[in-house]
Scaffold this motif. Structure first.
Motif, mmCIF file in Angstrom:
data_model
loop_
_atom_site.group_PDB
_atom_site.id
_atom_site.type_symbol
_atom_site.label_atom_id
_atom_site.label_comp_id
_atom_site.label_asym_id
_atom_site.label_seq_id
_atom_site.Cartn_x
_atom_site.Cartn_y
_atom_site.Cartn_z
ATOM 1 N N PHE A 47 5.214 -3.637 2.089
ATOM 2 C CA PHE A 47 5.498 -2.719 0.986
ATOM 3 C C PHE A 47 5.085 -1.305 1.386
ATOM 4 C CE2 PHE A 47 5.022 -6.853 -0.910
ATOM 5 C CZ PHE A 47 5.983 -6.886 -1.908
ATOM 6 N N VAL A 48 5.972 -0.363 1.139
ATOM 7 C CA VAL A 48 5.654 1.041 1.426
ATOM 8 C C VAL A 48 4.763 1.564 0.299
ATOM 9 C CG1 VAL A 48 6.588 3.360 1.783
ATOM 10 C CG2 VAL A 48 7.812 1.370 2.676
ATOM 11 N N VAL A 49 3.521 1.941 0.648
ATOM 12 C CA VAL A 49 2.574 2.415 -0.383
ATOM 13 C C VAL A 49 2.314 3.913 -0.261
ATOM 14 C CG1 VAL A 49 1.470 0.165 -0.636
ATOM 15 C CG2 VAL A 49 0.558 1.786 1.039
ATOM 16 N N GLY A 50 2.893 4.534 0.772
ATOM 17 C CA GLY A 50 2.720 5.968 0.942
ATOM 18 C C GLY A 50 3.652 6.493 2.027
ATOM 19 N N LEU A 51 3.864 7.811 2.036
ATOM 20 C CA LEU A 51 4.698 8.477 3.045
ATOM 21 C C LEU A 51 3.942 9.690 3.570
ATOM 22 C CD1 LEU A 51 8.036 8.408 1.001
ATOM 23 C CD2 LEU A 51 7.593 7.050 3.051
ATOM 24 N N SER A 52 4.118 10.007 4.859
ATOM 25 C CA SER A 52 3.448 11.194 5.401
ATOM 26 C C SER A 52 4.298 11.783 6.526
ATOM 27 C CB SER A 52 2.051 10.846 5.915
ATOM 28 O OG SER A 52 2.150 9.945 7.001
ATOM 29 N N ASN A 53 3.959 13.026 6.889
ATOM 30 C CA ASN A 53 4.695 13.718 7.955
ATOM 31 C C ASN A 53 4.075 13.492 9.320
ATOM 32 O OD1 ASN A 53 6.714 15.022 6.406
ATOM 33 N ND2 ASN A 53 5.132 16.355 5.572
ATOM 34 N N LYS A 54 2.786 13.193 9.343
ATOM 35 C CA LYS A 54 2.130 13.018 10.642
ATOM 36 C C LYS A 54 1.160 11.858 10.599
ATOM 37 C CE LYS A 54 -0.969 16.787 9.412
ATOM 38 N NZ LYS A 54 -1.451 18.119 9.735
#
Length: 799
Positions: A47-54
């Protein structure tokens, strides 16, 4: 972009975020999405629980493989809830995330053997395709597989499958203009009856296309072959179109005009306190305490109306599936297609479709049992928990959450009121209302101004019985006969299913026990089996003692089956419906039984505690309790509270309309305070008395509690680990904290596992949460020795 993923492995080592690169071809990935990811040699769901650029990771991140759903099944609210809940219920986060989804949306994993060379592909073991290792149990094949792996001729791959299937139906659209269809009609032979009928239907309904297959077939009296031919001839175009499985169709047959009942002053006063919190978006918790029949449901429905008018959505919870049919019927009649229902009585497909309707914002009112607290409902303006005292709101196995606690969290998150309703609120909720943590709203009278039913206690130690089984007193049987003669109905409760509780040999004293549990087997006459109600073990009813071969065996104790048999002998011709776990296993059986009783197809509804709450039958004038003591002497601190609640609730099923109600309670303990106060239905008096008992025993709500249980197949190993945990834990706690145990559980062996438990009672322990997480983490290490450790925060049962 980088996806932060929780993978589908419930273990200490994997209970953290793993990062994956999102390849461009996957497009935009949202928080709450189900994804497939590479994890070592395997493919897993996550499950995707967060997104980030780096990323902090120095190496190259692996790519996400696939996004499973078009729309993320979990909202960002539920993702945040999973993090907070994992901290409080001592469960791994992936377990909570999976609990939030319908069963059908949980991944199915297969291990397959794939040939690596063209020679290997030709081997008979493969038969031209990879081999499913989950199905292999032949020793010869297992040896062959090991050889292939050792020689590197084949490799193991892990396949993750999505079981959730969308239901589709063919949709037909037109390919020509209206005049062309007229020309086609004229050109058809006279004997082409079905073709002419179809073309005429198209001409008459030209402006109403596209249409679904079932509608065309029903309205034009055609079959699938006719439509298939029309597609081949180019008259129609066909495409599959998604449709929902609708569990609410069973309520359409009985749709009644929605008569908005005029609220009485007490109901209006309660609603006037709740409505401002809805409109002003305040996360306030209300405890609506109202006697049985006081019209709490009408207050809920009016509050939901206000919520919908304010542009918000509502979540309403009921404790058991048996309550759901009547409650759903009322809500459906009031709010129509805006209602979705979630409970374990639905098929997997129905549950999946209802879940998607909610997630897509197509349903605005959700009614359901415990797990419905995780409904992916957005913009919540009101949460209602009916019969809030019910222990079924607490999940008994991992993750051990309480729906009330989750509802409070969601109430705070959505800035909306939570209404807890009950005739017999739990002591914890009533104590919080007393302190002003909850706002107490009271409905002390029945909505129709009828008095509560008269309750009579019968002392079974002195009673004379009808029949030869010592179950039904003469007074109870006479009262039943009187009601049946007047064409009125009776509800009878006995909180034990089966025919007899145990088998006893009168020669050697042998009692037939479950081989897996420390419990006697219950006799079930309709299936001709002795059954264990905990692990499901069953065996044939013996004709002689398995120990000494004597034929002097007796089946003692009583259950719903036995009482039904006895009633049929004593009152010939009486019509009885039985409602317990055995008669309600099949889908829709709850509703069928309740509908039949509501339609007066039976004189008596006999059942376990599932008939005690929420049922409203105007023709029921007598409620009988066959044995009020079944739960009274259980080794649980809240046994008296449960007995009082159950008796008060079932008594409330009598005399709910114009006819006066009567309740007869049979008991061996007429002087016990829980039974005596249930006779007068005096909740306030019971609350004061029971609170004194709890204070003297240092139990909730004066103390918080945590139960640590250790289970193992070997009793000594379970005891040793329990003592080790206590020795490590106790010095780290305050002196005022009470640690009881370790002791064997009241039922010391279940499903071939011995249980030892430690009960921690405390008022303030800042470090306890951290210490319990350490116990949870160390439980992973001892698992390889066959030991399991469970932590239950605020347990409903300490057995």
């Amino acid at each position: 972009m980088i996806a932060q993923v929780i993978v589908d492995v419930a273990a200490k080592q994997t209970d953290r975020i793993f990062e994956y690169h999102i390849p461009d071809e996957l497009g935009e990935v949202e928080i709450g999405s189900r994804v497939f990811v590479p994890f070592g040699p395997r493919k897993l769901q996550g499950f995707v629980v967060g997104l980030s650029n780096k990323s902090q990771y120095q190496g190259k991140l692996k790519d996400l493989l696939l996004v499973v759903d078009e729309m993320p099944p979990l909202t960002s609210e539920l993702i945040k809830l999973s993090k907070d809940l994992a901290d409080h219920v001592y469960s791994y986060r992936i377990t909570i995330l999976k609990t939030m989804l319908p069963r059908v949306m949980r991944a199915n994993y297969r291990k397959i053997l794939v040939p690596k060379s063209s020679e290997a592909k030709k081997m008979s073991i493969f038969q031209g395709e990879p081999l499913d290792l989950n199905k292999i149990n032949d020793n010869k094949q297992i040896a062959e597989i090991r050889t292939l792996l050792r020689t590197n001729a084949a490799k193991i791959e892990y396949v993750v499958e999505n079981r959730a299937q969308v239901k589709t139906e063919n949709e037909y659209s037109l390919t020509n203009d209206k005049n062309e269809y007229k020309n086609i009609y004229e050109s058809l032979r006279k004997n082409a009856v079905k073709q002419k009928r179809l073309i005429m239907y198209i001409i008459e309904n030209y402006d109403k296309f596209p249409k679904m297959q079932r509608e065309i077939e029903n309205n034009a009296s055609l079959n699938t072959v006719s439509l298939t031919n029309a597609v081949k001839r180019g008259w129609l175009r066909k495409k599959p179109s998604e449709i929902y499985r609708d569990p609410l169709t069973i309520y359409d047959k009985e749709k009644k005009a929605d008569k908005k009942i005029k609220l009485n002053p007490e109901q209006r006063n309660a609603l006037a306190k709740i409505e401002p919190a809805i409109i002003k978006k305040k996360s306030r918790t209300f405890l609506l305490e109202g006697v049985t029949g006081s019209g709490k449901t009408e207050v809920y429905l009016n509050a939901i109306s206000t919520t919908l008018e304010a542009g918000k959505n509502a979540l309403m919870m009921v404790p058991e599936i048996s309550l759901t049919p009547q409650m759903v019927s009322q809500v459906k009649n009031r709010f129509g297609q805006q209602v979705a229902v979630l409970h374990s009585g639905l098929s997997e497909g129905e549950m999946y479709d209802e879940w998607r309707r909610i997630r897509r914002g197509e349903a605005r009112v959700v009614v359901g049992a415990r797990s419905a607290v995780f409904a992916p409902l957005k913009n919540i303006g009101l949460i209602v928990i009916d019969e809030e005292h019910e222990s079924s709101y607490k999940q008994e196995d991992n993750p051990r959450y309480h729906a009330r606690d989750v509802a409070i969290w969601r109430s705070n998150y959505n800035s909306c009121p939570l209404v807890l309703g009950s005739a017999t609120p739990s002591l914890g909720s009533r104590a919080r209302a007393q302190k002003g943590v909850y706002q107490l709203l009271q409905l002390p009278h029945r909505a129709n101004q009828q008095s509560l039913p008269d309750v009579k206690l019968i002392d079974l130690k002195k009673a004379h019985f009808s029949g030869g089984q010592f179950d039904l007193s003469i007074q109870l049987v006479e009262a039943i006969k009187k009601r049946i003669a007047k064409k009125e109905q009776v509800i009878l409760m006995l909180n034990r299913r089966g025919f007899a509780n145990f088998m006893l040999c009168r020669e050697c004293g042998y009692v037939m026990k479950c081989p897996n549990c420390d419990l006697s087997l219950t006799m079930h006459k309709d299936t001709n089996k002795m059954q264990c109600h905990y692990c499901g073990f069953s065996t044939a009813i013996p004709e002689k003692c398995p120990n000494c071969q004597s034929k002097k065996i007796r089946f003692l104790g009583t259950g719903t089956q036995k009482v039904m048999t006895e009633l049929e002998k004593i009152i010939p011709g009486c019509r009885i419906l039985r409602m317990d776990v055995d008669t309600t296993r099949r889908k829709g059986s709850f509703k069928r039984i309740l509908d039949a009783f509501g339609n007066r197809e039976a004189d008596i509804l006999l059942g376990t505690q599932m008939i005690a709450k929420g049922l409203d039958f105007p023709n029921v004038t007598l409620v009988g309790v066959v044995n009020a003591d079944t739960g009274l002497w259980l080794p649980d601190y809240n046994a008296s509270e449960r007995t009082f609640e159950l008796l008060t609730q079932v008594a409330g099923r009598a005399g709910r309309a114009e006819k006066k109600g009567e309740v007869i309670i049979q008991t061996f303990n007429p002087d016990h305070y829980a039974i005596k106060l249930a006779e007068t239905q005096d909740y306030e008096q019971f609350y004061q008395y029971e609170m004194r008992v709890r204070h003297a025993g240092n139990y909730p709500p004066y103390f918080y509690t945590v139960l640590v249980s250790v289970a193992a197949r070997n009793e000594q190993n379970a005891a040793r680990e329990a003592f080790r945990i206590k020795k490590w834990l106790q010095p780290k706690l305050h002196q005022s904290t009470i640690v009881l145990g370790p002791t064997p559980s009241a039922i010391s062996r279940l499903k071939n596992q011995y249980y030892y438990q430690i009960l921690v009672k405390y008022k303030k322990e800042d470090n306890l949460n951290k210490l319990l997480h350490q116990i949870q983490d160390s439980a992973q290490k001892v698992k390889k020795y066959g030991l399991s450790v469970y932590i239950d925060n605020e347990p409903e049962r300490i057995m």
